[in-house]
Design a protein around this motif. Structure first.
Motif, mmCIF file in Angstrom:
data_model
loop_
_atom_site.group_PDB
_atom_site.id
_atom_site.type_symbol
_atom_site.label_atom_id
_atom_site.label_comp_id
_atom_site.label_asym_id
_atom_site.label_seq_id
_atom_site.Cartn_x
_atom_site.Cartn_y
_atom_site.Cartn_z
ATOM 1 N N THR A 1 1.071 -1.260 0.092
ATOM 2 C CA THR A 1 -0.056 -0.258 -0.046
ATOM 3 C C THR A 1 0.725 1.222 0.038
ATOM 4 O OG1 THR A 1 -1.653 -1.092 1.291
ATOM 5 C CG2 THR A 1 -1.826 1.117 1.181
ATOM 6 N N THR A 2 1.957 1.253 0.666
ATOM 7 C CA THR A 2 2.895 2.364 1.051
ATOM 8 C C THR A 2 3.473 2.585 -0.615
ATOM 9 O OG1 THR A 2 3.188 1.965 3.244
ATOM 10 C CG2 THR A 2 4.922 3.354 2.008
ATOM 11 N N ALA A 3 3.831 1.690 -1.229
ATOM 12 C CA ALA A 3 4.331 1.819 -2.499
ATOM 13 C C ALA A 3 3.454 2.461 -3.467
ATOM 14 C CB ALA A 3 5.052 0.500 -3.009
ATOM 15 N N ARG A 4 2.222 1.919 -3.271
ATOM 16 C CA ARG A 4 1.194 2.302 -4.035
ATOM 17 C C ARG A 4 0.603 3.734 -3.967
ATOM 18 N NH1 ARG A 4 -3.571 -2.175 -4.488
ATOM 19 N NH2 ARG A 4 -2.960 -3.142 -6.451
ATOM 20 N N VAL A 5 0.649 4.310 -2.992
ATOM 21 C CA VAL A 5 0.297 5.577 -2.658
ATOM 22 C C VAL A 5 1.189 6.551 -2.305
ATOM 23 C CG1 VAL A 5 -1.919 4.540 -1.725
ATOM 24 C CG2 VAL A 5 0.368 5.030 -0.325
ATOM 25 N N SER A 6 2.381 6.454 -3.035
ATOM 26 C CA SER A 6 3.518 7.230 -3.022
ATOM 27 C C SER A 6 3.061 8.617 -4.023
ATOM 28 C CB SER A 6 4.714 6.807 -3.499
ATOM 29 O OG SER A 6 4.655 6.183 -4.821
ATOM 30 N N TRP B 1 2.073 13.116 -11.662
ATOM 31 C CA TRP B 1 0.917 13.019 -12.651
ATOM 32 C C TRP B 1 -0.268 12.784 -12.337
ATOM 33 C CZ3 TRP B 1 0.516 13.304 -17.907
ATOM 34 C CH2 TRP B 1 -0.555 12.601 -18.422
ATOM 35 N N ARG B 2 -0.416 12.054 -11.252
ATOM 36 C CA ARG B 2 -1.722 11.775 -10.678
ATOM 37 C C ARG B 2 -2.527 13.086 -10.123
ATOM 38 N NH1 ARG B 2 -0.635 9.287 -6.437
ATOM 39 N NH2 ARG B 2 -0.496 7.005 -7.370
ATOM 40 N N VAL B 3 -1.834 14.143 -9.534
ATOM 41 C CA VAL B 3 -1.905 15.480 -8.967
ATOM 42 C C VAL B 3 -2.523 16.192 -10.393
ATOM 43 C CG1 VAL B 3 -1.219 17.597 -8.072
ATOM 44 C CG2 VAL B 3 -0.719 15.613 -7.146
ATOM 45 N N TRP B 4 -1.700 16.316 -11.365
ATOM 46 C CA TRP B 4 -2.089 16.884 -12.621
ATOM 47 C C TRP B 4 -3.335 16.254 -13.361
ATOM 48 C CZ3 TRP B 4 -1.411 21.059 -15.205
ATOM 49 C CH2 TRP B 4 -1.812 21.160 -16.475
ATOM 50 N N LEU C 1 -15.445 11.313 -3.979
ATOM 51 C CA LEU C 1 -14.272 11.105 -2.958
ATOM 52 C C LEU C 1 -14.059 9.749 -2.614
ATOM 53 C CD1 LEU C 1 -12.311 12.702 -1.295
ATOM 54 C CD2 LEU C 1 -14.154 13.113 0.522
ATOM 55 N N TYR C 2 -14.971 9.173 -2.160
ATOM 56 C CA TYR C 2 -14.612 7.669 -1.893
ATOM 57 C C TYR C 2 -14.306 6.852 -2.749
ATOM 58 C CZ TYR C 2 -17.809 9.561 1.642
ATOM 59 O OH TYR C 2 -18.356 10.380 2.565
ATOM 60 N N THR C 3 -14.590 7.151 -4.106
ATOM 61 C CA THR C 3 -14.062 6.232 -5.247
ATOM 62 C C THR C 3 -12.542 6.665 -5.690
ATOM 63 O OG1 THR C 3 -16.540 6.338 -6.248
ATOM 64 C CG2 THR C 3 -14.555 5.902 -7.706
ATOM 65 N N ILE C 4 -12.327 7.956 -5.467
ATOM 66 C CA ILE C 4 -10.902 8.296 -5.628
ATOM 67 C C ILE C 4 -10.100 7.985 -4.625
ATOM 68 C CG2 ILE C 4 -9.425 10.380 -5.822
ATOM 69 C CD1 ILE C 4 -11.774 12.000 -7.163
ATOM 70 N N LEU C 5 -10.560 7.860 -3.352
ATOM 71 C CA LEU C 5 -9.611 7.567 -2.136
ATOM 72 C C LEU C 5 -9.422 6.163 -2.143
ATOM 73 C CD1 LEU C 5 -10.438 10.166 0.711
ATOM 74 C CD2 LEU C 5 -8.640 10.161 -1.135
ATOM 75 N N SER C 6 -10.366 5.206 -2.720
ATOM 76 C CA SER C 6 -10.240 3.946 -2.708
ATOM 77 C C SER C 6 -9.362 3.244 -3.586
ATOM 78 C CB SER C 6 -11.603 3.322 -3.007
ATOM 79 O OG SER C 6 -12.250 3.626 -3.894
ATOM 80 N N LYS C 7 -8.622 4.002 -4.635
ATOM 81 C CA LYS C 7 -8.049 3.432 -5.692
ATOM 82 C C LYS C 7 -6.676 2.746 -5.390
ATOM 83 C CE LYS C 7 -10.101 5.875 -9.364
ATOM 84 N NZ LYS C 7 -10.944 5.028 -10.052
ATOM 85 N N PHE D 1 -3.037 13.478 0.379
ATOM 86 C CA PHE D 1 -2.349 14.702 -0.182
ATOM 87 C C PHE D 1 -2.377 15.163 -1.630
ATOM 88 C CE2 PHE D 1 1.762 17.191 -1.293
ATOM 89 C CZ PHE D 1 1.489 18.051 -0.651
ATOM 90 N N ASP D 2 -2.412 13.858 -2.391
ATOM 91 C CA ASP D 2 -2.683 14.112 -3.849
ATOM 92 C C ASP D 2 -3.702 14.687 -4.257
ATOM 93 O OD1 ASP D 2 -0.036 12.798 -3.877
ATOM 94 O OD2 ASP D 2 -0.373 11.519 -5.416
ATOM 95 N N TYR D 3 -5.030 14.144 -3.388
ATOM 96 C CA TYR D 3 -6.174 14.770 -3.734
ATOM 97 C C TYR D 3 -6.285 15.976 -3.447
ATOM 98 C CZ TYR D 3 -11.296 15.333 -2.869
ATOM 99 O OH TYR D 3 -12.483 15.929 -2.792
ATOM 100 N N LEU D 4 -5.852 16.412 -2.222
ATOM 101 C CA LEU D 4 -5.889 17.881 -1.932
ATOM 102 C C LEU D 4 -5.102 18.920 -3.033
ATOM 103 C CD1 LEU D 4 -5.353 17.868 1.842
ATOM 104 C CD2 LEU D 4 -7.609 18.343 0.754
ATOM 105 N N LEU D 5 -4.065 18.593 -3.175
ATOM 106 C CA LEU D 5 -3.083 19.191 -4.169
ATOM 107 C C LEU D 5 -3.908 19.345 -5.363
ATOM 108 C CD1 LEU D 5 -0.491 20.638 -3.798
ATOM 109 C CD2 LEU D 5 0.736 18.573 -4.716
ATOM 110 N N GLY D 6 -4.464 18.245 -6.153
ATOM 111 C CA GLY D 6 -5.098 18.027 -7.395
ATOM 112 C C GLY D 6 -6.255 19.059 -7.432
ATOM 113 N N LYS D 7 -6.954 19.148 -6.168
ATOM 114 C CA LYS D 7 -7.866 19.830 -6.233
ATOM 115 C C LYS D 7 -7.623 21.555 -6.162
ATOM 116 C CE LYS D 7 -11.463 17.265 -6.229
ATOM 117 N NZ LYS D 7 -12.610 17.225 -7.138
#
Length: 307
Positions: free
Chosen positions: A12-17, A21-24, A102-108, A113-119
């Motif tokens: 999980t830690t490796a996946r959520v680094s 690109w995700r932020v963009w 939001l739940y769909t995005i965070l469950s990926k 932090f990526d979510y906040l920065l992207g918004k």
């Protein structure tokens, strides 16, 4: 001997680094979402109407007319950027929760932090796009207006037989100073920096509050306080506090509500004054400091928020 498989936590830690690109991608999705809310077209139309109103007031000379045009136009851009930044940001998180996006995005999974920065980047990109478009329109209008006013003023001087080389040179210098210069673009840049700080603060308040209306009201109150910090220091801190207490109180006030007067160069630009690069660098540094601090606190709050 069997090889130990990686733990779920490590995977999980490796996946959520963090991923730029995700932020963009999230920023572009946020821009699309805001465009569908019809907020931007309404505010752009409102600002165009305000600029149009500036042509309805009489002025006595080219200097006053050009100054008046810049005052109304830059004021409209400032109003557009701040109102859009507050309203759009206040609507984002509640809208994502309501639509369960939001739940769909965070469950990926996607890091919060990526979510906040992207918004945040999505809102700022849309503000920057709107300001660039209106800056281009204003530059064109101002350039055309300064040439028309200069020709009309020269014709008036010739009709009065006062078109001496000195009078023409003086008129040309006045129109050039009040017309289209690089200072106009620095003023628009300062407006963007101010809007970026206010938008980041609104994102922080939105994470703390559960009410969109409360977020909007508090954000506007903070913006008003941020514009009036010099008055607060003069009338409340100066007469009643000592030098040390006054510095502490001023620092606390500037921490809670950003000192938006640091970005006010519009009056200088309207008066035809030259904006030094040092002032631009200082404004950029102050804005970066506020955005970094507010975004860090927002991440701490949002990371612990139960969704």
């Amino acid at each position: 001997m069997s090889t130990a498989s990686p733990s779920p936590v490590a995977v999980t830690t490796a996946r959520v680094s963090f991923s730029p690109w995700r932020v963009w991608t999230m920023a572009l999705a946020t821009m699309t979402q805001l465009m569908r809310m019809k907020i931007l077209p309404f505010l752009v139309l409102f600002c165009i109407l305000l600029v149009g109103v500036s042509f309805g007031f009489s002025a006595f000379n080219p200097e006053q007319q050009l100054s008046q045009l810049k005052t109304w136009s830059l004021g409209s851009l400032q109003l557009f950027s701040i109102v859009f930044g507050i309203v759009a940001t206040a609507l984002l998180l509640p809208k994502d929760i309501e639509d369960r996006t939001l739940y769909t995005i965070l469950s990926k999974p996607v890091p919060r932090f990526d979510y906040l920065l992207g918004k945040l980047f999505g809102v700022l990109l849309l503000i920057a796009s709107g300001l660039l478009i209106m800056d281009a329109m204003l530059s064109l209008i101002l350039w055309m207006q300064q040439h028309l006013l200069f020709d009309a003023a020269i014709a008036h001087l010739e009709a009065d037989k006062q078109a001496t080389p000195e009078a023409v040179a003086q008129l040309k210098a006045i129109v050039a100073r009040q017309g289209l210069t690089l200072n106009l673009h620095w003023a628009v840049f300062a407006i963007f920096l101010k809007a970026a700080v206010v938008t980041t603060l609104t994102l922080l308040i939105s994470c703390i509050s559960s009410s969109t209306l409360f977020t909007i009201v508090i954000s506007f109150c903070m913006t008003i306080i941020g514009h009036g910090q010099s008055l607060i220091r003069e009338f409340f801190f100066q007469p009643h506090l000592g030098s040390t207490a006054k510095r502490v109180a001023s620092l606390a006030l500037a921490t809670i509500a950003p000192d938006l007067a640091q970005f006010d160069i519009v009056d200088s630009v309207v008066n035809g004054e030259i904006v030094p690069l040092a002032a631009v660098y200082e404004m950029s540094g102050i804005a970066a400091m506020y955005i970094t601090v507010y975004l860090f606190v927002t991440h701490l709050v949002f990371a612990e928020k139960e969704l």
